[in-house]
Design a protein around this motif. Structure first.
Motif, PDB file in Angstrom:
ATOM      1  N   PRO A  44      34.922  10.673   2.106  1.00  0.00           N
ATOM      2  CA  PRO A  44      35.127  12.011   1.011  1.00  0.00           C
ATOM      3  C   PRO A  44      35.077  11.594  -0.330  1.00  0.00           C
ATOM      4  CG  PRO A  44      37.265  11.657   2.287  1.00  0.00           C
ATOM      5  CD  PRO A  44      36.106  10.765   2.709  1.00  0.00           C
ATOM      6  N   LYS A  45      34.259  10.871  -0.706  1.00  0.00           N
ATOM      7  CA  LYS A  45      34.669  10.116  -2.191  1.00  0.00           C
ATOM      8  C   LYS A  45      34.356  11.258  -3.245  1.00  0.00           C
ATOM      9  CE  LYS A  45      30.214   7.761  -1.742  1.00  0.00           C
ATOM     10  NZ  LYS A  45      29.420   6.631  -1.607  1.00  0.00           N
ATOM     11  N   ALA A  64      42.622  12.930   1.004  1.00  0.00           N
ATOM     12  CA  ALA A  64      41.357  13.207   1.861  1.00  0.00           C
ATOM     13  C   ALA A  64      40.918  11.642   2.192  1.00  0.00           C
ATOM     14  CB  ALA A  64      40.296  13.777   1.072  1.00  0.00           C
ATOM     15  N   MET A  65      40.995  10.897   1.537  1.00  0.00           N
ATOM     16  CA  MET A  65      40.273   9.494   1.638  1.00  0.00           C
ATOM     17  C   MET A  65      41.346   8.691   2.679  1.00  0.00           C
ATOM     18  SD  MET A  65      37.770   7.336   1.789  1.00  0.00           S
ATOM     19  CE  MET A  65      36.820   7.691   0.082  1.00  0.00           C
ATOM     20  N   ALA A  66      42.601   8.920   2.646  1.00  0.00           N
ATOM     21  CA  ALA A  66      43.585   8.406   3.658  1.00  0.00           C
ATOM     22  C   ALA A  66      43.494   8.897   5.219  1.00  0.00           C
ATOM     23  CB  ALA A  66      44.937   8.557   3.156  1.00  0.00           C
ATOM     24  N   GLU A  67      43.291  10.270   5.065  1.00  0.00           N
ATOM     25  CA  GLU A  67      42.996  11.012   6.238  1.00  0.00           C
ATOM     26  C   GLU A  67      41.537  10.704   7.096  1.00  0.00           C
ATOM     27  OE1 GLU A  67      45.345  15.239   4.409  1.00  0.00           O
ATOM     28  OE2 GLU A  67      43.312  15.367   5.067  1.00  0.00           O
ATOM     29  N   ILE A  88      44.062  14.587  -4.791  1.00  0.00           N
ATOM     30  CA  ILE A  88      43.251  15.406  -3.695  1.00  0.00           C
ATOM     31  C   ILE A  88      42.228  14.218  -3.074  1.00  0.00           C
ATOM     32  CG2 ILE A  88      41.432  17.203  -3.072  1.00  0.00           C
ATOM     33  CD1 ILE A  88      42.560  18.738  -4.993  1.00  0.00           C
ATOM     34  N   GLN A  89      41.592  13.629  -3.672  1.00  0.00           N
ATOM     35  CA  GLN A  89      40.444  12.780  -3.234  1.00  0.00           C
ATOM     36  C   GLN A  89      41.312  11.484  -2.420  1.00  0.00           C
ATOM     37  OE1 GLN A  89      37.764  11.871  -6.393  1.00  0.00           O
ATOM     38  NE2 GLN A  89      36.743  13.650  -6.010  1.00  0.00           N
TER      39      GLN A  89
END
Length: 329
Positions: free
Chosen positions: A35-36, A65-68, A61-62
């Motif tokens: 999700p970059k 999201a990237m960690a998830e 946010i990014q």
């Protein structure tokens, strides 16, 4: 690399005759997309009531999201599912929902790859066929042809792949909630093309709107089906429930549970042949104990925390995984 594993004209634009050979219900391989560029998508929020804007910097946010996303990939790998990461090339059009690849393509057991008409302009930009084919080939999956339904965009008719369609591969059925993102004529055309039967129905949320994607209200396993039947309009509600119940255990979920993504679940097969049922942490916590017990009869539960992606993107773990049924090279 592409020449070694792609047979024939992979950029064929017109549909050919029905060819779909039936395959197992659960895939053992998925494509995921980092999700970059992830952020709240104003275009999709028009009809996706699951999206919620959060007051925090885009960078934060990014990062979340990237960690998830990375946690999902790690847990799938560790559980024995083959994961193909499609780190797509950037373009002039930002694609905030690229983390949900299952909406723009589908794969077939005989090597076919089909792309679909997306309703939102910035989601149409996610369709990067040549780059995806190359990644699939590098991963040892053969693509024999690429076909498209994108011609329907010109007439503003859409069908967002396995977001709009939930398939029973054993019986050759497609269940689909009609909406802006699921046109009935295009749905029936696709069903005819692959030799399946379309079971279409209207839905109604408390707001009066339709469910934007079928896969938030329904998840199909080999022997079970999670279903929020209360959003289906009669007389189709009874018909859908009875149709599914002939071959699977129907596990009902409420609208409140659907809002926690209890319907956005994907069963997969591991390298050892076991069934893994992937769901979000929020869905896991929203299920009742008896529902979890019912699900555990059919596979090992793998809950993943994707709260940021769920709240902002309006989709959960099932949307983050595109099933790959392509043959190995």
């Amino acid at each position: 690399m592409m020449k070694s594993c792609v047979v024939g004209d992979v950029m064929k634009k017109q549909l050919i005759e029905t060819f779909y050979p039936r395959h197992r219900q659960h895939a053992n391989t998925v494509v995921v997309v980092p999700p970059k560029e992830f952020q709240f998508n104003e275009q999709t929020a028009v009809d996706n009531e699951f999206q919620t804007p959060l007051s925090m910097p885009t960078e934060t946010i990014q990062q979340r999201a990237m960690a998830e996303y990375e946690a999902l990939v790690t847990h799938l790998h560790q559980s024995g599912v083959t994961v193909i990461e499609f780190d797509y090339p950037l373009s002039s059009m930002p694609t905030p929902d690229a983390v949900f690849p299952n909406n723009w393509f589908n794969t077939l057991a005989d090597g076919g790859l089909i792309t679909f008409p997306m309703a939102s302009h910035n989601r149409q930009a996610e369709v990067r066929v040549e780059a995806l084919v190359e990644v699939l080939c590098q991963a040892g999956r053969a693509v024999s042809r690429v076909e498209t339904f994108s011609q329907y965009i010109a007439t503003q008719r859409y069908l967002e792949s396995t977001g709009a369609m939930v398939m029973d591969h054993d019986l050759g059925l497609i269940y689909a909630a009609l909406s802006q993102r699921c046109d009935e004529d295009v749905l029936k055309e696709y069903a005819r093309h692959i030799g399946y039967e379309a079971v279409a129905f209207a839905t109604c949320l408390p707001s009066g709107k339709s469910v934007y994607h079928t896969n938030v209200m329904m998840a199909m396993g080999e022997k079970f089906c999670l279903l929020c039947d209360e959003v289906i309009a009669e007389p189709m509600r009874s018909h859908v429930v009875q149709r599914i119940a002939k071959s699977k255990q129907v596990i009902p979920i409420t609208i409140e549970q659907m809002n926690h993504f209890c319907g956005n679940v994907l069963p997969l097969t591991t390298a050892t042949g076991e069934t893994l049922i992937v769901l979000s942490q929020s869905a896991y916590q929203a299920f009742q104990p008896q529902q979890l017990s019912a699900l555990q009869q059919y596979g090992t539960l793998l809950p993943i925390d994707v709260t940021t992606i769920e709240q902002i993107g309006g989709g959960s773990v099932r949307c983050m995984m595109a099933e790959i049924f392509l043959p190995s090279v």
